[in-house]
Scaffold this active site. Structure first.
Site, PDB file in Angstrom:
ATOM      1  N   SER A   1       0.823  -1.198   0.000  1.00 50.62           N
ATOM      2  CA  SER A   1       0.000   0.000   0.000  1.00 50.62           C
ATOM      3  C   SER A   1       0.874   1.271   0.000  1.00 50.62           C
ATOM      4  CB  SER A   1      -0.954  -0.045   1.199  1.00 50.62           C
ATOM      5  OG  SER A   1      -1.933   0.947   1.114  1.00 50.62           O
TER       6      SER A   1
ATOM      7  N   HIS B   1      -7.501  -5.708   0.029  1.00 47.71           N
ATOM      8  CA  HIS B   1      -6.307  -4.894   0.271  1.00 47.71           C
ATOM      9  C   HIS B   1      -5.492  -5.385   1.461  1.00 47.71           C
ATOM     10  CE1 HIS B   1      -4.088  -1.149  -0.506  1.00 47.71           C
ATOM     11  NE2 HIS B   1      -4.015  -0.967   0.803  1.00 47.71           N
TER      12      HIS B   1
END
Length: 431
Positions: free
Chosen positions: A181, A386
């Site tokens: 990320s 994610h």
């Protein structure tokens, strides 16, 4: 938002349970991979509990921030013991996270242990402002000046300091980089803004890569993004500089609300899913208290504002200070885009269809801008989200084995991983 939801759930739960039950958190056994560290151990304590070697290093950035790095110099697997000339791998966490992400799920699943047992010298960074890197040579963390940074500064200040320190300490010229990320965002920043760092990367692996954000699905970011300009002004006036700081009360709230005996454990799970994407089957709910004892780990509000600006603009570019501020800072009305064409290090993008923060369309846009791309690797599980890149039950087989296989092909020398893991390079995705 995540901590607020969990704290509210914890308050409701606390009001409904008898006195004395709160003390149970002191007696949970942290020895098994699937069990929570309910006494909230540090990263070094977590690593030591599994009998891995661990070191703590303090690194000073060029602008005076003191960053904590954690190192696992070797593993426990046969052939992975201490020895000279190990390949170095550097792990960098995402927004609101810390080095705990790479170890919290235990040796059979967490990437730092897998890499150490595969023969690597593992270094884990902590960005300025998180729970492990809250010091400065002169600035007080309670001051506005301390928090006056975005992930741009993490990319151009923190990463160079930590990469250089890792290489100098180990005597190596190059290392492997794995980011998740924001750890990918800052990678793209340093390699494009300071292109000399391309020569220090053997291979780079971007897990859930975030640069372009026009197609993200997270309702949290979508609701927040239209307010970023106002929020930046309000936080400057009110002095709300740190976003989601970590503290003992929130850790305890997360533990109480999210442990297996909690009737509202699903509130915790759904709070994560609303941000990252729904993937119920891959979330080990028993691990939720340990995860939420370490995350969120704190960040500057400007980091979140900067991401909101990317969503609004459709560009991967520097912080937007407004027309007048941009003229003063950059000499133009708009902030400049990061020159991704200057990136020459070998980069692999690992992404998924159900990632609400790194959409497939945005990863496609990024891939077209990277001339040194060595592959785009789509996770074969459609529901993979994610945070699954860190915590999924099957993350090793779905992602990490492929990463290890790619790293071995760029090592220039055989490693234990080639013999102990059935790692393959994977198949480039076809969207």
């Amino acid at each position: 938002m995540l901590r607020i939801l969990i704290l509210l759930a914890a308050v409701v739960y606390v009001l409904a349970i008898p006195d004395g039950i709160l003390k149970e958190h002191q007696h949970v056994n942290p020895s098994a991979d699937n069990e929570q560290f309910s006494t909230f151990p540090t990263v070094t304590e977590m690593i030591e509990s599994y009998d891995y070697p661990v070191e703590t290093h303090i690194v000073k950035t060029s602008d005076g921030y003191l960053l904590t790095m954690h190192r696992i110099p070797y593993g426990r697997a046969p052939g992975a013991e201490a020895g000279p000339d190990k390949q170095v791998v550097f792990l960098q966490h995402g927004l609101l996270c810390s080095s705990a992400d790479w170890v919290v799920t235990g040796p059979t699943q967490a990437l730092a242990y897998l890499l150490a047992d595969a023969g690597y010298d593992v270094w884990m960074g902590n960005a300025r402002g998180n729970s492990y890197s809250r010091n400065h040579v002169s600035l007080n963390p309670n001051s506005h000046a301390y928090w006056d940074f975005s992930w741009h500064e993490i990319g151009v200040r923190d990463l160079p300091a930590m990469i250089d320190y890792s290489l100098k300490t180990t005597g190596r010229d190059k290392l492997h980089y794995i980011g998740h990320s924001q750890g990918t965002t800052t990678l793209f920043v340093v390699l494009s803004f300071l292109p000399e760092y391309n020569h220090k990367i053997l291979s780079a692996h971007a897990l859930a890569p975030v640069a372009f954000m026009s197609h993200l699905q997270s309702p949290f970011i979508k609701a927040f993004a239209p307010l970023v300009d106002t929020l930046d002004l309000v936080t400057s006036l009110l002095g709300v500089d740190e976003f989601m700081p970590s503290n003992n009360m929130m850790q305890m709230g997360g533990y109480i609300a999210c442990r297996d005996t909690s009737p509202i454990q699903e509130v915790c799970a759904n709070a994560l899913f609303l941000i990252a994407g729904f993937d119920s089957e891959q979330l080990n709910r028993t691990m939720l208290p340990a995860i939420l004892a370490n995350t969120p780990a704190g960040a500057s509000t400007k980091q979140l504002v900067h991401y909101g600006q990317l969503y609004n603009s459709g560009h991967f570019r520097q912080f937007d200070h407004g027309p007048l501020g941009n003229l003063a800072e950059y000499g133009s009305l708009s902030p400049p885009d990061y020159p991704l064409d200057k990136i020459t290090a070998p980069i692999a993008l690992h992404y998924s269809r159900n990632d609400w923060l790194a959409a497939v369309a945005d990863v496609d846009t990024l891939s077209l801008r990277l001339s040194s791309l060595i592959g785009t690797y789509l996770i074969p599980l459609p529901s993979f989200n994610h945070i699954d890149f860190l915590y999924a039950i099957d993350v090793r087989s779905l992602c990490y084995d492929a990463v290890l296989g790619l790293m071995n092909s760029f090592c220039g020398e055989p490693l234990v991983a080639a013999a102990t893991h059935s790692a393959v390079c994977g198949t480039p995705s076809t969207n």
